[in-house]
Motif scaffolding. Structure first.
Motif, PDB file in Angstrom:
ATOM      1  N   PRO A  63      21.612  42.832  40.852  1.00 25.01           N
ATOM      2  CA  PRO A  63      20.628  42.231  39.958  1.00 25.01           C
ATOM      3  C   PRO A  63      20.177  43.924  40.772  1.00 25.01           C
ATOM      4  N   PRO A  64      19.663  44.417  40.034  1.00 18.82           N
ATOM      5  CA  PRO A  64      18.657  45.388  40.194  1.00 18.82           C
ATOM      6  C   PRO A  64      17.268  45.446  41.256  1.00 18.82           C
ATOM      7  N   HIS A  65      17.006  46.305  41.814  1.00 20.26           N
ATOM      8  CA  HIS A  65      15.625  46.484  42.434  1.00 20.26           C
ATOM      9  C   HIS A  65      14.649  46.053  41.558  1.00 20.26           C
ATOM     10  N   PRO A  66      13.412  45.185  42.278  1.00 16.59           N
ATOM     11  CA  PRO A  66      12.545  45.285  41.074  1.00 16.59           C
ATOM     12  C   PRO A  66      11.238  46.400  40.556  1.00 16.59           C
ATOM     13  N   GLY A  67      11.387  46.365  39.513  1.00 17.94           N
ATOM     14  CA  GLY A  67      10.983  47.787  38.933  1.00 17.94           C
ATOM     15  C   GLY A  67      12.282  48.770  38.705  1.00 17.94           C
ATOM     16  N   SER A  68      13.074  48.736  38.623  1.00 21.80           N
ATOM     17  CA  SER A  68      14.083  49.019  38.446  1.00 21.80           C
ATOM     18  C   SER A  68      14.176  49.681  37.127  1.00 21.80           C
ATOM     19  N   PRO A  69      14.173  51.589  36.546  1.00 17.91           N
ATOM     20  CA  PRO A  69      13.643  51.620  35.058  1.00 17.91           C
ATOM     21  C   PRO A  69      15.212  51.363  34.017  1.00 17.91           C
ATOM     22  N   LEU A  70      15.854  51.021  35.159  1.00 14.08           N
ATOM     23  CA  LEU A  70      16.817  50.006  34.219  1.00 14.08           C
ATOM     24  C   LEU A  70      17.696  48.867  34.277  1.00 14.08           C
ATOM     25  N   PRO A  71      17.007  47.471  34.286  1.00 10.60           N
ATOM     26  CA  PRO A  71      16.936  46.717  34.609  1.00 10.60           C
ATOM     27  C   PRO A  71      18.262  45.598  34.718  1.00 10.60           C
ATOM     28  N   VAL A  72      19.733  46.351  33.972  1.00  9.09           N
ATOM     29  CA  VAL A  72      20.738  45.768  33.811  1.00  9.09           C
ATOM     30  C   VAL A  72      21.049  44.733  35.293  1.00  9.09           C
ATOM     31  N   PRO A  73      21.557  43.493  34.343  1.00  3.32           N
ATOM     32  CA  PRO A  73      21.032  42.238  35.168  1.00  3.32           C
ATOM     33  C   PRO A  73      23.115  42.487  36.049  1.00  3.32           C
ATOM     34  N   GLY A  74      23.168  42.445  36.898  1.00  4.67           N
ATOM     35  CA  GLY A  74      23.861  42.398  37.630  1.00  4.67           C
ATOM     36  C   GLY A  74      25.753  41.612  36.970  1.00  4.67           C
ATOM     37  N   HIS A  75      26.506  42.188  37.021  1.00  2.00           N
ATOM     38  CA  HIS A  75      28.279  41.891  36.464  1.00  2.00           C
ATOM     39  C   HIS A  75      28.782  42.604  37.471  1.00  2.00           C
ATOM     40  N   GLY A  76      30.307  41.385  37.506  1.00  4.30           N
ATOM     41  CA  GLY A  76      31.359  42.375  37.447  1.00  4.30           C
ATOM     42  C   GLY A  76      32.788  41.115  37.100  1.00  4.30           C
ATOM     43  N   ALA A  77      33.730  41.223  37.895  1.00  9.43           N
ATOM     44  CA  ALA A  77      34.648  40.228  37.456  1.00  9.43           C
ATOM     45  C   ALA A  77      35.821  40.764  38.977  1.00  9.43           C
ATOM     46  N   SER A  78      36.398  39.966  39.850  1.00  8.30           N
ATOM     47  CA  SER A  78      36.917  40.304  40.923  1.00  8.30           C
ATOM     48  C   SER A  78      38.811  39.309  40.272  1.00  8.30           C
ATOM     49  N   GLY A  79      39.766  40.559  40.359  1.00  7.93           N
ATOM     50  CA  GLY A  79      40.797  40.216  40.376  1.00  7.93           C
ATOM     51  C   GLY A  79      41.427  40.987  38.512  1.00  7.93           C
ATOM     52  N   PRO A  80      42.450  41.616  38.770  1.00  7.73           N
ATOM     53  CA  PRO A  80      43.151  42.034  37.666  1.00  7.73           C
ATOM     54  C   PRO A  80      41.930  41.697  36.325  1.00  7.73           C
ATOM     55  N   GLY A  81      42.127  42.382  35.549  1.00  6.01           N
ATOM     56  CA  GLY A  81      41.977  42.492  34.124  1.00  6.01           C
ATOM     57  C   GLY A  81      42.315  42.913  32.725  1.00  6.01           C
ATOM     58  N   HIS A  82      41.466  43.401  31.958  1.00  8.66           N
ATOM     59  CA  HIS A  82      42.968  43.634  30.569  1.00  8.66           C
ATOM     60  C   HIS A  82      41.887  44.676  29.581  1.00  8.66           C
ATOM     61  N   TYR A  83      42.818  45.632  29.389  1.00  7.39           N
ATOM     62  CA  TYR A  83      42.162  46.607  28.053  1.00  7.39           C
ATOM     63  C   TYR A  83      43.828  47.110  27.753  1.00  7.39           C
ATOM     64  N   CYS A  84      42.819  46.928  26.398  1.00 13.26           N
ATOM     65  CA  CYS A  84      44.444  47.724  24.916  1.00 13.26           C
ATOM     66  C   CYS A  84      43.290  48.803  24.283  1.00 13.26           C
ATOM     67  N   PHE A  85      44.418  49.698  24.394  1.00 11.01           N
ATOM     68  CA  PHE A  85      44.789  50.597  23.304  1.00 11.01           C
ATOM     69  C   PHE A  85      44.825  50.856  22.558  1.00 11.01           C
ATOM     70  N   LYS A  86      44.186  50.758  20.587  1.00 11.69           N
ATOM     71  CA  LYS A  86      44.704  50.632  19.528  1.00 11.69           C
ATOM     72  C   LYS A  86      45.089  52.216  19.942  1.00 11.69           C
ATOM     73  N   VAL A  87      46.317  52.254  18.895  1.00  9.19           N
ATOM     74  CA  VAL A  87      47.593  53.441  19.004  1.00  9.19           C
ATOM     75  C   VAL A  87      48.025  53.857  18.174  1.00  9.19           C
ATOM     76  N   ALA A  88      48.016  54.841  16.756  1.00 11.00           N
ATOM     77  CA  ALA A  88      49.322  54.362  15.517  1.00 11.00           C
ATOM     78  C   ALA A  88      50.646  53.740  16.330  1.00 11.00           C
ATOM     79  N   THR A  89      51.513  53.237  15.234  1.00  7.01           N
ATOM     80  CA  THR A  89      52.686  52.984  15.069  1.00  7.01           C
ATOM     81  C   THR A  89      53.614  54.184  15.421  1.00  7.01           C
ATOM     82  N   GLU A  90      53.250  55.112  14.883  1.00  6.74           N
ATOM     83  CA  GLU A  90      54.672  56.136  15.251  1.00  6.74           C
ATOM     84  C   GLU A  90      54.063  57.165  16.290  1.00  6.74           C
ATOM     85  N   ALA A  91      53.048  56.800  17.223  1.00 10.91           N
ATOM     86  CA  ALA A  91      52.596  57.258  18.647  1.00 10.91           C
ATOM     87  C   ALA A  91      52.629  56.043  19.978  1.00 10.91           C
ATOM     88  N   LEU A  92      53.569  55.207  19.412  1.00 14.72           N
ATOM     89  CA  LEU A  92      54.483  54.019  20.252  1.00 14.72           C
ATOM     90  C   LEU A  92      54.941  55.142  21.214  1.00 14.72           C
TER      91      LEU A  92
END
Length: 138
Positions: A63-92
């Motif tokens: 987590p961010p330090h107390p008083g941080s101007p951007l108090p984004v909660p800690g996050h993350g993952a371990s191991g491989p993730g997945h992402y899918c790009f949407k592409v036009a059929t004719e571009a595959l």
């Protein structure tokens, strides 16, 4: 009380140990524009009307330090993730040829039961990266 509407995905995140290799892959090989980068922490890429956030998990797990101007909660993952790009059929086919020309191994290229096609590769961190026709889901 009714559930408020969700407009879509604004951002998605992947986690990598080597931000330089990730930037070479996503900006260099895939041609995604870099929106911002912070050395040792993240590189963000524009993907159509959304963002792909690529983080070093060590720098986002706490987590961010107390008083941080951007108090984004800690996050993350371990191991491989997945992402899918949407592409036009004719571009595959062009995407497959582009990836092969860049010496990116095609892990899978197939049609789903509904007829939509997906092409899978791995990024340098081992995340599964898919290029798929919109008909896969819509």
């Amino acid at each position: 009380m009714p559930v408020p509407p969700v407009l879509g995905t604004l951002e998605s995140a992947l986690y990598v140990d080597d931000l330089g290799s990730a930037e070479s892959f996503y900006a260099g090989t895939l041609g995604l524009p870099v929106v911002t980068r912070q050395e040792g922490r993240h590189v963000f890429f524009r993907v159509g009307d959304s963002l792909l956030l690529v983080f070093n998990p060590e720098s986002t797990a706490h987590p961010p330090h107390p008083g941080s101007p951007l108090p984004v909660p800690g996050h993350g993952a371990s191991g491989p993730g997945h992402y899918c790009f949407k592409v036009a059929t004719e571009a595959l086919d062009a995407w497959r040829a582009h990836l092969e020309a860049a010496c990116i191994e095609i892990e899978a290229d197939f049609r789903w039961p509904n007829g939509a096609r997906s092409v899978y590769v791995r990024d340098p961190a081992g995340n599964s990266v898919e290029f798929a026709e919109p008909a896969l889901w819509f």
